[in-house]
Scaffold this active site. Sequence first.
Site, PDB file in Angstrom:
ATOM      1  N   THR A 199       1.025  -1.108  -0.615  1.00 47.05           N
ATOM      2  CA  THR A 199       0.165   0.018  -0.121  1.00 47.05           C
ATOM      3  C   THR A 199       0.749   1.390   0.306  1.00 47.05           C
ATOM      4  O   THR A 199       1.939   1.123   0.703  1.00 47.05           O
ATOM      5  CB  THR A 199      -1.521   0.228   1.364  1.00 47.05           C
ATOM      6  OG1 THR A 199      -1.575   1.240   1.495  1.00 47.05           O
ATOM      7  CG2 THR A 199      -0.568  -0.725   2.743  1.00 47.05           C
ATOM      8  N   ASP A 200       0.115   2.394  -0.436  1.00 51.35           N
ATOM      9  CA  ASP A 200       0.594   3.572  -0.474  1.00 51.35           C
ATOM     10  C   ASP A 200       1.038   3.923   1.130  1.00 51.35           C
ATOM     11  O   ASP A 200       2.510   4.724   1.027  1.00 51.35           O
ATOM     12  CB  ASP A 200      -0.059   4.732  -1.339  1.00 51.35           C
ATOM     13  CG  ASP A 200      -0.761   5.254  -0.937  1.00 51.35           C
ATOM     14  OD1 ASP A 200      -1.776   4.033  -0.171  1.00 51.35           O
ATOM     15  OD2 ASP A 200      -2.190   5.558  -1.494  1.00 51.35           O
ATOM     16  N   GLU A 201       0.544   3.543   1.922  1.00 48.03           N
ATOM     17  CA  GLU A 201       0.790   3.832   3.756  1.00 48.03           C
ATOM     18  C   GLU A 201       2.127   3.416   3.941  1.00 48.03           C
ATOM     19  O   GLU A 201       2.115   4.478   4.991  1.00 48.03           O
ATOM     20  CB  GLU A 201      -0.904   3.497   4.483  1.00 48.03           C
ATOM     21  CG  GLU A 201      -1.890   3.270   3.546  1.00 48.03           C
ATOM     22  CD  GLU A 201      -3.273   3.282   4.101  1.00 48.03           C
ATOM     23  OE1 GLU A 201      -3.025   3.392   5.554  1.00 48.03           O
ATOM     24  OE2 GLU A 201      -4.507   3.423   3.732  1.00 48.03           O
ATOM     25  N   LYS A 217       2.277  -2.853   7.474  1.00 52.67           N
ATOM     26  CA  LYS A 217       2.399  -3.366   5.606  1.00 52.67           C
ATOM     27  C   LYS A 217       3.935  -3.624   6.010  1.00 52.67           C
ATOM     28  O   LYS A 217       4.469  -4.175   4.712  1.00 52.67           O
ATOM     29  CB  LYS A 217       1.337  -2.739   5.173  1.00 52.67           C
ATOM     30  CG  LYS A 217      -0.267  -3.516   5.320  1.00 52.67           C
ATOM     31  CD  LYS A 217      -0.725  -4.888   5.124  1.00 52.67           C
ATOM     32  CE  LYS A 217      -0.727  -4.501   2.705  1.00 52.67           C
ATOM     33  NZ  LYS A 217      -0.533  -5.808   3.223  1.00 52.67           N
ATOM     34  N   TYR A 248      -1.747  -0.587  11.045  1.00 52.84           N
ATOM     35  CA  TYR A 248      -1.680  -1.029   9.955  1.00 52.84           C
ATOM     36  C   TYR A 248      -0.318  -1.422   8.850  1.00 52.84           C
ATOM     37  O   TYR A 248       0.200  -1.550   8.718  1.00 52.84           O
ATOM     38  CB  TYR A 248      -2.933  -0.769   9.216  1.00 52.84           C
ATOM     39  CG  TYR A 248      -3.323  -0.873   7.886  1.00 52.84           C
ATOM     40  CD1 TYR A 248      -2.962  -2.336   7.280  1.00 52.84           C
ATOM     41  CD2 TYR A 248      -3.090   0.083   7.020  1.00 52.84           C
ATOM     42  CE1 TYR A 248      -3.265  -2.647   6.070  1.00 52.84           C
ATOM     43  CE2 TYR A 248      -3.244   0.220   5.495  1.00 52.84           C
ATOM     44  CZ  TYR A 248      -3.375  -2.143   5.401  1.00 52.84           C
ATOM     45  OH  TYR A 248      -3.468  -1.637   3.917  1.00 52.84           O
TER      46      TYR A 248
END
Length: 339
Positions: free
Chosen positions: A128-130, A157, A153
Amino acid sequence: MRVLVTGGCGFIGANFIYYMLSKYPDVEIVNLDKLTYAGNLANLRPLEQGPDKERYFFVHGDIADPGAVSGIFEKFRIDAVVNFAAESHVDRSINDPAPFVTTNVLGTQNLLWTAQEKSVPRFVHISTDEVYGSLGAEGKFTESSSLAPNSPYSASKAAADMLVRAYHKTYAFPAVITRCSNNYGPYQFPEKLIPLMFKNAQEDKPLPIYGDGQNVRDWIYVTDHCLGVDLALRKGRPGAIYNFGGDAEKTNLEVVKTLLKQLGKPESLISFVKDRPGHDRRYAMDFSLARKELGFKPEHTFEQGLEKTLSWYRENQEWMQSVQSGAYLEFMKQWYEDR
Ligand code: NAD
Ligand code: TYD
């Protein structure tokens, strides 16, 4: 080609399974899913009743369970793994981080270990970009931006991404990482922004916007993400990381106002609530590497994607009812009470 898809009963995994089976007559899918609150067998019911059912196999199990994962490799020849399985909701990770570490980190490690032992020729890890953290008003994330996750989260990741990287470096394992921006589309669980706002607007309930509503996300229609994953699976360079985005930066307030307009509902339903702790201000993806190496280009504008999405939710009200278990409603009630 037989692909082991993990988390295929969730939002993006289910869309990916439909995408692959309808695009490639020679593809078979084995779907390993734990069926958490976010995994719903109803997401794949049309498939199980249709002509492609012979090429689809479901296994109920946990990616963090060594026996469940090795059992799949004993039963099926697997040509590629695509790892979607995850705990995926930031707000839940703030309330209870432990399952995020178990599934997203230990689960990915377990899957990697078994897949490299079995010499699987292709492994695509969905990230994810997060993991990059938060941007200011300018600039975009590239694959070489530093990792600065801000929620449990995104930290889990990022940890998984590091393991995938290490397996490539240490064991020459042919893994690829994809990092995508915020998805929306059919089958998304109504705890994420767009389906939750749709549901509340339909019921004339307040639409809770965190903080000032000026946080920016780069929205991508889910089948455009599926296209990117398919390209990474077929053409991705082992060890590479590919960013995917939708070229559709919007503030949350813009998203919600567009949604209300398309539904013919009044803006007076908007309700500003207490901000999410550690709320990332802005995400934006530079996906020029994926464009250059894979030929990736998103096909939907935000307005087109949103229209398709809202039509789907309107036509699938039964689905919306079926995914809202008591546990989910309890969680949401508590969440809003805390605000
Ligand atoms: P989701 O929450 O809708 O679905 C997750 C699925 O994984 C569910 O079917 C669940 O039952 C399954 N699962 C959870 N724990 C498992 C375990 N231990 N073993 C086996 N299955 C398990 O998630 P999503 O939105 O479809 O996201 C899929 C992937 O894409 C995730 O890895 C997520 O981090 C990533 N991602 C999501 C977005 C987004 O906007 N939704 C954006 C970028 C990346
Ligand atoms: P979300 O869909 O949870 O995805 P993510 O946190 O992974 O980006 O949230 C998208 C944006 O919408 C994020 O900035 C938080 C905001 N948001 C709200 O303002 N209200 C809500 O009820 C939800 C669920 C999200």
